[in-house]
Enzyme design. Sequence first.
Site, PDB file in Angstrom:
ATOM      1  N   HIS A   1       0.810  -1.214   0.000  1.00 18.12           N
ATOM      2  CA  HIS A   1       0.000   0.000   0.000  1.00 18.12           C
ATOM      3  C   HIS A   1       0.846   1.267   0.000  1.00 18.12           C
ATOM      4  CE1 HIS A   1      -3.418  -2.446   0.008  1.00 18.12           C
ATOM      5  NE2 HIS A   1      -4.268  -1.489   0.352  1.00 18.12           N
TER       6      HIS A   1
ATOM      7  N   GLU B   1      -8.811  13.718  15.745  1.00 17.12           N
ATOM      8  CA  GLU B   1      -8.351  13.989  14.376  1.00 17.12           C
ATOM      9  C   GLU B   1      -9.144  15.167  13.832  1.00 17.12           C
ATOM     10  OE1 GLU B   1      -7.930  11.101  11.343  1.00 17.12           O
ATOM     11  OE2 GLU B   1      -6.578   9.826  12.510  1.00 17.12           O
TER      12      GLU B   1
ATOM     13  N   ASP C   1      -5.271   5.001  10.368  1.00 13.48           N
ATOM     14  CA  ASP C   1      -6.711   5.127  10.091  1.00 13.48           C
ATOM     15  C   ASP C   1      -7.237   3.901   9.357  1.00 13.48           C
ATOM     16  OD1 ASP C   1      -6.597   7.606  11.170  1.00 13.48           O
ATOM     17  OD2 ASP C   1      -6.583   8.696   9.280  1.00 13.48           O
TER      18      ASP C   1
END
Length: 475
Positions: free
Chosen positions: A147, A331, A220
């Site tokens: 990723h 956040e 996240d």
Amino acid sequence: MMCFSHECRYFIKKIVSVPNHHTMLKLNNLTLLKLLILLLLTCVTDKNHRMCSNHYNNFHLSHYYYTSTTTTTTRSSSSSILKLGLNGYIKTQNIDYAAKDFGHIKHFPPSAVLHPSSVSDISSIIKHVYEMGTNSELTVAVRGHGHSLHGQAQAYRGIVIFMESLGGRERKEEMHFNISSDHDKMMMMMSYVDVSSGELWIDVLRESLKRGFAPKSWTDYLHLTVGGTLSNAGISGQAFRHGPQISNVYQLEVVTGKGEVVICSENEKADLFFGVLGGLGQFGIITRARISLEPAPNMVKWIRILYEDFSMFTNDQEHLISSAKTFDYIEGFVIINRTGVLNSWKSSSFNPHHPQEASEFVSEGKTLFCIEVAKYIFLNDEEDHDLVIRLLLKELNYIKSTLFSSQVSYIEFLDRVHVSELKLQEKGLWEIPHPWLNLLIPKRSIHVFAKGVFGNTVKKMNNGPILIYPVNRSK
Ligand SMILES: Cc1cc2nc3c(=O)[nH]c(=O)nc-3n(C[C@H](O)[C@H](O)[C@H](O)COP(=O)(O)OP(=O)(O)OC[C@H]3O[C@@H](n4cnc5c(N)ncnc54)[C@H](O)[C@@H]3O)c2cc1C
């Protein structure tokens, strides 16, 4: 993509190229605002550019060599690894999958892919390439879940090592838990799990939850490998309290550039330990990690509030991360010229606290700033959570009609991005180029940055998420 001040550039450079940003993060006690810019752009990259050498990405043995022209040397070098007696297997055909990543921008075909089934497979390959000496020009890249955004886990004409074959879903290796049975909170916080670096964080979470525990610090998105995020930083809304994931590791097992298998920690071979953590695979290959755990909450109260004023937004974020009694996750994100923001929250089970006023709120054409917070709920805890949350919110200066909240399980909360992933996959929007950018901006520059960027530079490119949240440098 954007124009940055020298200071910001300094920070970007540090994050990318300094081996030990774990130490760097620990050096200064000032508050940092982390600006995580995620722009989903459908940019088309030109083919020649894709093929450019990725020499900076690979794990080079003993020196840095730039991959250039000697195809024959490289081929014969990589073919010699086929003669090694390994437990796992090596592929040299149909290996284009190792030349792709989540970024879909870079494409560097390797000569061989190793699917190891033991740490000794990795050690043998590395030893072999090291012993070939400096003329082989063969490079090695370690790949977690692939990723990366810019070919960091690819090796042009080199060898890519698939860490998921070592542990993870391809080959279920045991996770070893050491859970304190002592009810003392401090003792419980000393619990840990030993995991293969090829495990996905979502699987570490699922196994830990069976024992009522969970890692403390997250990203996240959880469908990433332990080795992959520990080679970066691993930052999410818990980092203000616990630090990034790299600050929550007790011990590592690492294969060094000479192929030795070494155990390291803060007290043992500390240079290697801190070099490898956040080292982008350049200082050794993480094969196992000892991750710190804490008791897992049963439920999570998840809250979103909106601001039109950037200063009020950042003041409140900074206030929240510096208060002793505060939320467990903090956040935020930027919303540029979006219509129906609140309606889309309502349809995703977020409830407005002031339904009538919320329906009158108009978001069109505005740049809005959202603080997203979460409070963990432990069922055996006697605390009145609703009261605590009310008191915390009372100190904030958000637009009162825009308070939305939801109550979900801990796993639903942590795995929230996966829900969006599935939706984007359905629409064919997951497998597109992702020219994403992560920045750490010092507190003193954040207002200048915001003025220049939000609703200005990114006015027309608003179809991707822009996350912005504060982290404490001391962590
Ligand atoms: C949808 C999405 C959301 C994200 N959200 C966050 C977030 O909230 N916070 C955050 O911090 N990051 C986030 N990231 C970034 C993510 O942490 C990195 O891209 C991470 O490297 C991906 O892990 P991976 O397993 O796919 O690693 P890969 O992409 O496979 O590898 C990444 C780098 O680590 C090296 N590497 C991999 N495994 C090892 C190992 N075992 N030993 C040594 N080096 C190794 C590789 O060579 C490469 O340089 C997100 C990424 C995506 C795609």
